[in-house]
Design a protein around this motif. Structure first.
Motif, PDB file in Angstrom:
ATOM      1  N   TYR A 176       0.831  -1.201   0.000  1.00  0.00           N
ATOM      2  CA  TYR A 176       0.000   0.000   0.000  1.00  0.00           C
ATOM      3  C   TYR A 176       0.872   1.260   0.000  1.00  0.00           C
ATOM      4  CZ  TYR A 176      -3.337  -3.488   1.675  1.00  0.00           C
ATOM      5  OH  TYR A 176      -4.105  -4.617   1.802  1.00  0.00           O
ATOM      6  N   HIS A 177       0.453   2.233  -0.792  1.00  0.00           N
ATOM      7  CA  HIS A 177       1.094   3.547  -0.785  1.00  0.00           C
ATOM      8  C   HIS A 177       0.184   4.481   0.009  1.00  0.00           C
ATOM      9  CE1 HIS A 177       2.932   7.139  -3.222  1.00  0.00           C
ATOM     10  NE2 HIS A 177       3.223   7.165  -1.937  1.00  0.00           N
ATOM     11  N   TRP A 236       5.620   3.056  -0.159  1.00  0.00           N
ATOM     12  CA  TRP A 236       5.010   1.734  -0.299  1.00  0.00           C
ATOM     13  C   TRP A 236       5.324   0.885   0.926  1.00  0.00           C
ATOM     14  CZ3 TRP A 236       1.503   0.282  -3.773  1.00  0.00           C
ATOM     15  CH2 TRP A 236       1.364   1.028  -4.940  1.00  0.00           C
ATOM     16  N   VAL A 255      -8.751   3.073  -3.355  1.00  0.00           N
ATOM     17  CA  VAL A 255      -7.670   3.993  -3.694  1.00  0.00           C
ATOM     18  C   VAL A 255      -8.225   5.413  -3.767  1.00  0.00           C
ATOM     19  CG1 VAL A 255      -6.051   4.671  -5.510  1.00  0.00           C
ATOM     20  CG2 VAL A 255      -6.321   2.257  -4.915  1.00  0.00           C
ATOM     21  N   LEU A 273      -5.235   6.301   1.241  1.00  0.00           N
ATOM     22  CA  LEU A 273      -4.692   5.239   0.403  1.00  0.00           C
ATOM     23  C   LEU A 273      -4.458   5.813  -0.995  1.00  0.00           C
ATOM     24  CD1 LEU A 273      -3.848   2.334  -0.062  1.00  0.00           C
ATOM     25  CD2 LEU A 273      -6.242   1.762  -0.519  1.00  0.00           C
ATOM     26  N   ASP A 275      -2.374   4.377  -3.428  1.00  0.00           N
ATOM     27  CA  ASP A 275      -2.348   3.322  -4.436  1.00  0.00           C
ATOM     28  C   ASP A 275      -2.184   1.970  -3.743  1.00  0.00           C
ATOM     29  OD1 ASP A 275      -2.430   2.133  -6.896  1.00  0.00           O
ATOM     30  OD2 ASP A 275      -0.621   3.087  -7.685  1.00  0.00           O
ATOM     31  N   LYS A 276      -2.392   0.891  -4.510  1.00  0.00           N
ATOM     32  CA  LYS A 276      -2.302  -0.464  -3.977  1.00  0.00           C
ATOM     33  C   LYS A 276      -1.775  -1.381  -5.076  1.00  0.00           C
ATOM     34  CE  LYS A 276      -5.302  -4.167  -2.151  1.00  0.00           C
ATOM     35  NZ  LYS A 276      -6.674  -4.530  -1.750  1.00  0.00           N
ATOM     36  N   ARG A 277      -0.962  -2.384  -4.685  1.00  0.00           N
ATOM     37  CA  ARG A 277      -0.448  -3.329  -5.669  1.00  0.00           C
ATOM     38  C   ARG A 277      -0.183  -4.679  -5.001  1.00  0.00           C
ATOM     39  NH1 ARG A 277       5.495  -0.418  -6.312  1.00  0.00           N
ATOM     40  NH2 ARG A 277       6.421  -1.244  -4.388  1.00  0.00           N
TER      41      ARG A 277
END
Length: 431
Positions: A176-177, A236, A255, A273, A275-277
């Protein structure tokens, strides 16, 4: 207070001895007293300028300077308190260690040390000041290691529970960013103090949800560590690197969503939040190898060890059995008993100078004699294979994430105690 009096006396002498016809200049002045030390305005402004230079590279709008100065000053106070503790504890960084760290930083930037020095000075910073700033950072890291890191332990059961929770929550491979704002509450705060902080946090949250710039708001109000440089950007993070408080909500956030107020002993938190990856599997190349080691000592010089290995390599090339020669001559007793075998080796298992030579060899090839910190070697690569290291890598990462999470919490608590127990007097002029 003698040190403070000396500074004031020097300032008075400068004024008294200045030529009457000279242009009047504003002299440096004290912006904070921290126990028996002081922080002066020039130090504060240099740090503020560094922060602004970094900010301009990422953002169009600059944060309010008055708010930025307060945030930077608080960070300078925390640094000063840590350096005072380090001095009392006898923690020092010798020039040799400092120079080694500078060479490492230069290498990371693909430069030699003279080129890196020129780069720093072209950027407008004195290399002498850069060097001493790095020394202070190293001193504080050494202090934090002694005061915080050494007290942190992670058990196998904690790792098992951590991984089980990740699987249950569906966050085993998620990163998570996150942006973050903290409105801190002091230890042993009164109900009135807590209520006032909560109201402040509610106002901040309302402004954010109305469209206020999150990072500008972080610069203005957040009490988190080093917020002036990060602007609240945590970067991140694996789920396990985040505080447990964040983990309860992060997997449910979309997001761009802002969540708050989240409360723990540190205070009131607001997160966004960004971004997410998902992270990928860990596939590594393992190497099966064997070696022969000759150690140097008072009787065996480097040249003698190298010569012995050259003779053994020649015998191997003429058909002698590597395993038998390793059993007879290698001084690595553990591997010698297995014919020099090191079994399957993961990247990073062995010292860099050994792996560098081993990785350069093709299968069945025997290296030329080479030196490591343990002595002189020849090595033969027997085979290579691709290996799914995901399970082990997850345990290693889990251990790191748990330690990092514990470190952040312990460091923040320790620094807060330092701050609350110190004598601090502000003299920053309101603008």
């Amino acid at each position: 207070m003698k040190k403070i009096n000396r500074i004031i006396t020097i300032c008075c002498l400068l004024i008294a001895t200045a030529p009457a016809v000279a242009e009047i200049q504003v002299l440096d002045y004290i912006v904070a007293i921290v126990n028996d030390d002081v922080i002066v305005n020039s130090t504060l402004q240099e740090k503020v300028q560094l922060v602004l230079d970094k900010w301009r590279q990422k953002h169009r709008r600059l944060p309010p300077r008055a708010q930025l100065e307060k945030q930077v000053l608080e960070e300078l106070i925390i640094s000063a308190l840590q350096l005072q503790v380090a001095k009392r504890s006898g923690i020092q960084i010798e020039d040799s260690r400092l120079n080694e760290q500078l060479r490492d930083i230069a290498a990371q930037n693909q430069m030699d040390l003279p080129s890196f020095r020129d780069h720093v000075e072209r950027a407008g910073q004195s290399f002498v000041e850069f060097r001493e700033s790095l020394r202070k950072q190293m001193i504080m890291r050494a202090l934090q290691k002694r005061q915080v890191v050494k007290r942190i332990t992670v058990t196998d059961r904690e790792i098992d529970n951590f991984l089980a929770n990740q699987i249950q929550q569906g966050t085993a491979s998620s990163e998570y960013h996150i942006w973050h704002i903290l409105i801190a509450t002091p230890e042993a705060a009164s109900p009135e103090e807590i209520k006032a902080k909560e109201q402040k946090a509610q106002k901040v949250l309302a402004k954010l949800k109305a469209g206020a710039d999150f990072q500008e708001m972080a610069i203005s109000v957040s009490d988190a560590r080093q917020v002036t440089e990060s602007a609240g950007d945590l970067g991140w993070k694996k789920a396990g690197e985040l505080p447990t408080l964040f983990n309860k909500v992060i997997n449910k956030m979309a997001v761009g969503e802002i969540q708050g107020l989240l409360r723990n002993p540190s205070g009131f938190h607001i997160i966004k939040l960004v971004d997410k990856r998902d992270s990928e599997k860990s596939i590594i190349t393992q190497t099966q190898a064997r070696h022969i080691l000759i150690k140097t000592n008072a009787l065996v010089s480097d040249s003698e060890a190298q010569k012995r290995l050259e003779e053994l390599k020649y015998r191997i090339e003429q058909g002698d059995d590597f395993a038998k020669l390793a059993q007879a001559y290698s001084q690595d007793t553990l591997s010698a008993a297995k014919g020099g075998s090191l079994d399957w080796i993961n990247p990073g298992d062995l010292v860099h100078e050994f792996e560098e030579v081993m990785d350069s060899l093709s299968e069945s090839q025997v290296s030329e004699p080479f030196q490591s910190r343990y002595g002189w070697h020849i090595v033969q690569v027997l085979a290579r294979r691709e290996h799914d290291n995901t399970k082990k890598a997850r345990r290693v990462k889990a251990d790191q994430q748990i330690r990092k999470r514990k470190f952040e919490a312990e460091l923040q608590s320790w620094q807060r105690r330092l701050r609350e127990e110190a004598y601090v007097e502000y003299r920053l002029v309101d603008r």
